[in-house]
Motif scaffolding. Structure first.
Motif, PDB file in Angstrom:
ATOM      1  N   ALA B  70       0.843  -1.215   0.000  1.00  0.00           N
ATOM      2  CA  ALA B  70       0.000   0.000   0.000  1.00  0.00           C
ATOM      3  C   ALA B  70       0.867   1.250   0.000  1.00  0.00           C
ATOM      4  CB  ALA B  70      -0.931  -0.006   1.196  1.00  0.00           C
ATOM      5  N   GLY B  71       1.988   1.170   0.748  1.00  0.00           N
ATOM      6  CA  GLY B  71       2.919   2.303   0.778  1.00  0.00           C
ATOM      7  C   GLY B  71       3.501   2.554  -0.599  1.00  0.00           C
ATOM      8  N   GLY B  72       3.822   1.463  -1.308  1.00  0.00           N
ATOM      9  CA  GLY B  72       4.355   1.588  -2.668  1.00  0.00           C
ATOM     10  C   GLY B  72       3.351   2.234  -3.601  1.00  0.00           C
ATOM     11  N   TYR B  74       0.939   4.230  -2.676  1.00  0.00           N
ATOM     12  CA  TYR B  74       0.801   5.631  -2.265  1.00  0.00           C
ATOM     13  C   TYR B  74       1.973   6.453  -2.795  1.00  0.00           C
ATOM     14  CZ  TYR B  74      -0.363   9.607   0.736  1.00  0.00           C
ATOM     15  OH  TYR B  74      -0.706  10.845   1.202  1.00  0.00           O
ATOM     16  N   GLU B  76       3.736   5.819  -5.513  1.00  0.00           N
ATOM     17  CA  GLU B  76       3.611   5.980  -6.969  1.00  0.00           C
ATOM     18  C   GLU B  76       2.497   6.955  -7.341  1.00  0.00           C
ATOM     19  OE1 GLU B  76       5.189   5.042  -9.636  1.00  0.00           O
ATOM     20  OE2 GLU B  76       6.756   3.923  -8.603  1.00  0.00           O
ATOM     21  N   MET B  77       1.370   6.869  -6.609  1.00  0.00           N
ATOM     22  CA  MET B  77       0.209   7.675  -6.999  1.00  0.00           C
ATOM     23  C   MET B  77       0.260   9.097  -6.450  1.00  0.00           C
ATOM     24  SD  MET B  77      -3.111   5.237  -6.937  1.00  0.00           S
ATOM     25  CE  MET B  77      -2.958   4.842  -5.233  1.00  0.00           C
ATOM     26  N   ILE B  78       0.824   9.268  -5.265  1.00  0.00           N
ATOM     27  CA  ILE B  78       0.757  10.569  -4.606  1.00  0.00           C
ATOM     28  C   ILE B  78       2.125  11.230  -4.475  1.00  0.00           C
ATOM     29  CG2 ILE B  78      -0.039  11.809  -2.551  1.00  0.00           C
ATOM     30  CD1 ILE B  78      -2.301  10.341  -3.998  1.00  0.00           C
ATOM     31  N   HIS B  80       5.308  10.385  -5.583  1.00  0.00           N
ATOM     32  CA  HIS B  80       6.169  10.536  -6.764  1.00  0.00           C
ATOM     33  C   HIS B  80       5.722  11.707  -7.648  1.00  0.00           C
ATOM     34  CE1 HIS B  80       9.031   9.483  -9.788  1.00  0.00           C
ATOM     35  NE2 HIS B  80       8.110   9.163 -10.684  1.00  0.00           N
ATOM     36  N   LEU B  82       4.173  14.302  -6.638  1.00  0.00           N
ATOM     37  CA  LEU B  82       4.473  15.524  -5.885  1.00  0.00           C
ATOM     38  C   LEU B  82       5.948  15.893  -5.997  1.00  0.00           C
ATOM     39  CD1 LEU B  82       2.472  15.157  -2.571  1.00  0.00           C
ATOM     40  CD2 LEU B  82       2.248  16.937  -4.292  1.00  0.00           C
ATOM     41  N   ALA B  89       8.814  16.517  -0.608  1.00  0.00           N
ATOM     42  CA  ALA B  89       7.632  15.962   0.074  1.00  0.00           C
ATOM     43  C   ALA B  89       7.979  15.854   1.549  1.00  0.00           C
ATOM     44  CB  ALA B  89       7.258  14.595  -0.490  1.00  0.00           C
ATOM     45  N   ASN B  90       7.074  16.303   2.385  1.00  0.00           N
ATOM     46  CA  ASN B  90       7.367  16.332   3.817  1.00  0.00           C
ATOM     47  C   ASN B  90       6.410  15.455   4.614  1.00  0.00           C
ATOM     48  OD1 ASN B  90       9.474  18.121   3.585  1.00  0.00           O
ATOM     49  ND2 ASN B  90       8.168  19.923   3.821  1.00  0.00           N
ATOM     50  N   GLU B  91       6.999  14.850   5.632  1.00  0.00           N
ATOM     51  CA  GLU B  91       6.235  14.135   6.657  1.00  0.00           C
ATOM     52  C   GLU B  91       5.241  13.122   6.090  1.00  0.00           C
ATOM     53  OE1 GLU B  91       4.689  16.381   9.893  1.00  0.00           O
ATOM     54  OE2 GLU B  91       6.234  17.918   9.723  1.00  0.00           O
ATOM     55  N   VAL B  92       5.732  12.339   5.169  1.00  0.00           N
ATOM     56  CA  VAL B  92       4.893  11.254   4.661  1.00  0.00           C
ATOM     57  C   VAL B  92       5.131  10.028   5.546  1.00  0.00           C
ATOM     58  CG1 VAL B  92       4.357   9.797   2.684  1.00  0.00           C
ATOM     59  CG2 VAL B  92       5.143  12.154   2.329  1.00  0.00           C
ATOM     60  N   ASN B  93       4.058   9.432   5.979  1.00  0.00           N
ATOM     61  CA  ASN B  93       4.170   8.255   6.842  1.00  0.00           C
ATOM     62  C   ASN B  93       4.248   6.989   5.989  1.00  0.00           C
ATOM     63  OD1 ASN B  93       1.896   6.416   8.941  1.00  0.00           O
ATOM     64  ND2 ASN B  93       4.120   6.473   9.010  1.00  0.00           N
ATOM     65  N   LYS B 133       3.826   5.872  16.626  1.00  0.00           N
ATOM     66  CA  LYS B 133       2.764   5.440  15.708  1.00  0.00           C
ATOM     67  C   LYS B 133       1.751   4.542  16.412  1.00  0.00           C
ATOM     68  CE  LYS B 133       1.058   5.818  11.791  1.00  0.00           C
ATOM     69  NZ  LYS B 133       0.571   7.130  11.414  1.00  0.00           N
TER      70      LYS B 133
END
Lengths: 263, 359
Positions: B70-72, B74, B76-78, B80, B82, B89-93, B133
């Motif tokens: 799912a991270g991969g 995310y 690729e879709m969001i 990358h 950006l 890109a900042n603070e991506v979990n 987390k």
């Protein structure tokens, strides 16, 4: 509210032939920034944002209307009607590929050709069909989106504004982001990844091109070939370098593929 | 120990600690550099240690392969796109999942471009937030529970045969169940105009609602509501303030129960009773008039011979009578006067419009 405001329509160039670019999930019309300069001198380039993305009117979001891709296809048709377009060459990334296909089936008189970039008629695997994802992957993706709620607003806002030289604009927009933005995005994700439009492929009556990146983690050559086999007059171009967003990572190759298909 | 003293007494240590390569390799965060296609160029020892892989092993893997699936997606879709559009890109979990390793991280990245603006590589820092987390996961769980409760409330409110609504402490309607929306054929944003309430009943409702809001007391009212189809029905409106544990008013819960049949039946009974009373009054009035007439007639009939008697007594009084007869005449006169007064009273009371029968 008119359609131009609702979908934040932008028109570049005044060529006789219309190219309509439709962004994919998680993006807005700025995703085409590296592509449109190659076409704006000779074509009329139409850009827009789906409801819930970019500067589209978020108040126009209706859960029922956008509970399937047909609602988004209706938006595309609305735009064609609003701008009185005809013979449109529709270029859609990701989910927009099937949205454009549905629009062309519903209102074929508006469309001349379709170009799919990283398309998939169904993302979830099925019996005798490889989409690349399992149902659990979708739930996990929604979890990642939830986990990145702050990131969702914080990182997307400047891109939405599309003005990196003036980050203050992005900051203002970030403040105005609401939980509903994420809710709409999650709903959009559900609609996309639970959709199954394999049955619509044979109904596409106009020529189409599939541009598929070899490194795409979301779709694959197998999916591109499935579309090719089930769609009338569909061509496939595989890009060696492209991932899920070849229009960003390899814009020259995408421009070349588009030109080759439309000229 | 001051900085200067430390440097002078430990020059070798100072050089070792502040050595940029030492900092890179042993910083308390991961460093990774990778190509746009995901090929990993370099990681620091901290990150390699977290992943339980040697640097050489890591270089055989693509960046997205280190992420959960799912991270991969995310990325690729969001992320990358950006990075392409914004350059950072900042603070991506992201969760890094590989072999036995499963760490939650915050991912911050910047792109490295050539002179043409083409992205050559991406440099990123990775901070381990696994423990934090877990706490966030609890918060997320609580958020989802609250959202589920909201959905349950909406389901419940849609399943009961009432119009259900809630309002903020200031009275602004913030929820209408589907039955209400369907019945009134309005959007929630139009709810605060109270256009659904029948025009004649609206002032009464507005006044009562304002009083309830001011006093935080429940509201109960019978009023008519006009459906979107133009159907006018009676409802019993009930609104009650909900106070939280601290006693602060948080929300108004309201319902409107259709009482149209009962209300119309009651109104019919009321009308029937009113008609009966009206008939009774007419009968009483008729009887009263007859009674007055009779009383008047009888009184006059009785009074006429009495007047004759009293006249004859006056004539007798003018004659010379024996003393005992005079005394008897006096007594007779007193009785005649008393009878005369009595008859006059009957006549007077018979003509009293308020109560002809009262004494």
């Amino acid at each position: 509210m008119n359609i131009t405001e609702r979908n934040n329509i932008k028109i570049i160039g005044n060529g006789a032939q219309t190219l309509m670019f439709a962004h994919g999930f998680g993006c807005d019309q700025n995703t085409w920034n590296l592509i449109t300069p190659a076409f704006s001198d000779t074509y009329k380039v139409v850009l827009f944002d789906y409801i819930g993305a970019g500067h589209a009117a978020i108040d126009a979001y209706e859960k029922q209307r956008y509970s399937n891709l047909s609602g988004y296809a209706k938006d595309v048709i609305d735009i064609c009607e609003e701008l009185q377009l005809e013979n449109v060459i529709f270029i859609g990334h990701c989910v927009s590929s099937m949205i454009g296909a549905l629009a062309s089936i519903e209102a074929p008189h508006f469309f001349k050709k379709l170009i799919f970039i990283g398309p998939s008629p169904r993302y979830i695997n099925d019996v005798d069909y490889y989409g690349g994802m399992e149902r659990e992957d979708l739930e996990a993706l929604l979890d990642v989106m939830d986990n990145n709620y702050l990131g969702w607003s914080g990182t997307l806002a400047p891109a939405v504004v599309g003005n990196p030289d003036r980050p203050a604009l992005g900051e203002d927009l970030t403040k105005s982001f609401r939980a509903v933005d994420l809710d709409i995005a999650k709903q959009f994700a559900r609609v996309i990844f639970l959709s199954d439009h394999r049955g619509d492929l044979p109904l596409i009556k106009i020529p189409s091109l599939t541009i598929q990146g070899k490194e795409d983690v979301l779709t694959s050559e197998r999916v591109a070939n499935y579309i090719h086999e089930h769609t009338y007059r569909n061509q496939v171009t595989i890009l060696e370098s492209g991932g899920h967003c070849p229009h960003l990572s390899d814009p020259e190759a995408v421009v070349s593929a588009i030109n080759h298909f439309i000229q | 120990m001051s900085r200067q003293a430390f440097i002078e007494s430990n020059p070798g240590r100072f050089a070792e600690i502040t050595n940029s390569d030492f900092l890179y390799q042993h910083a308390p965060c991961g460093f990774i550099s990778f190509l746009p296609n995901g090929g990993i160029l370099r990681v620091n020892q901290t990150f390699a240690h977290w992943l339980n892989l040697t640097e050489e092993e890591i270089y055989q893997i693509k960046f997205t392969s280190l992420l959960s699936k799912a991270g991969g997606l995310y990325y690729e879709m969001i992320v990358h796109p950006l990075l392409n559009l914004k350059g950072f890109a900042n603070e991506v979990n992201f969760s890094f999942i590989h072999n036995e390793c499963n760490i939650d991280t915050l991912f911050n990245a910047v792109v490295f471009k050539d002179d043409d603006g083409t992205i050559i590589a991406i440099n990123a820092t990775i901070q381990d937030i696994t423990e934090r987390k877990k706490y966030e996961a609890e918060l997320l769980k609580a958020k989802r529970f609250a959202e589920e409760e909201q959905r349950r409330f909406e389901f419940l409110s849609n399943s009961v045969p009432n119009l259900i609504w809630t309002a903020l402490p200031n009275g602004e309607i913030n929820f209408l169940n589907q039955r209400t929306l369907d019945y009134l054929k309005i959007d929630l944003k139009d709810a605060n105009n109270f256009t659904g309430i029948y025009e004649e009943d609206r002032p009464l409702f507005a006044e009562a609602w304002a009083k309830s809001l001011q006093s935080s007391t429940k509201l109960e009212l019978e009023l008519r509501i006009l459906s979107g189809d133009g159907d006018l029905q009676w409802f019993f409106l009930h609104a009650e303030p909900y106070h939280n544990e601290e006693g602060v008013l948080e929300l108004w819960f309201g319902s409107c129960t259709n009482i149209n049949n009962q209300k119309l039946a009651t109104l019919e009974k009321y009308n029937s009773l009113e008609n009966s009373l009206s008939t009774a009054y007419k009968t009483i009035d008729g009887h009263r008039e007859r009674f007055i007439q009779i009383a008047m007639n009888q009184s006059h009939l009785i009074r006429k011979p009495l007047a004759n008697i009293m006249g004859l007594m006056d004539l007798l009084n003018d004659t010379s009578l024996p003393a005992d007869a005079v005394e008897l005449l006096e007594l007779l006169k007193l009785s005649a006067d008393e009878l005369d007064h009595l008859i006059k009273d009957v006549i007077h009371q018979s003509s009293d419009p308020i109560n002809p029968l009262s004494a």
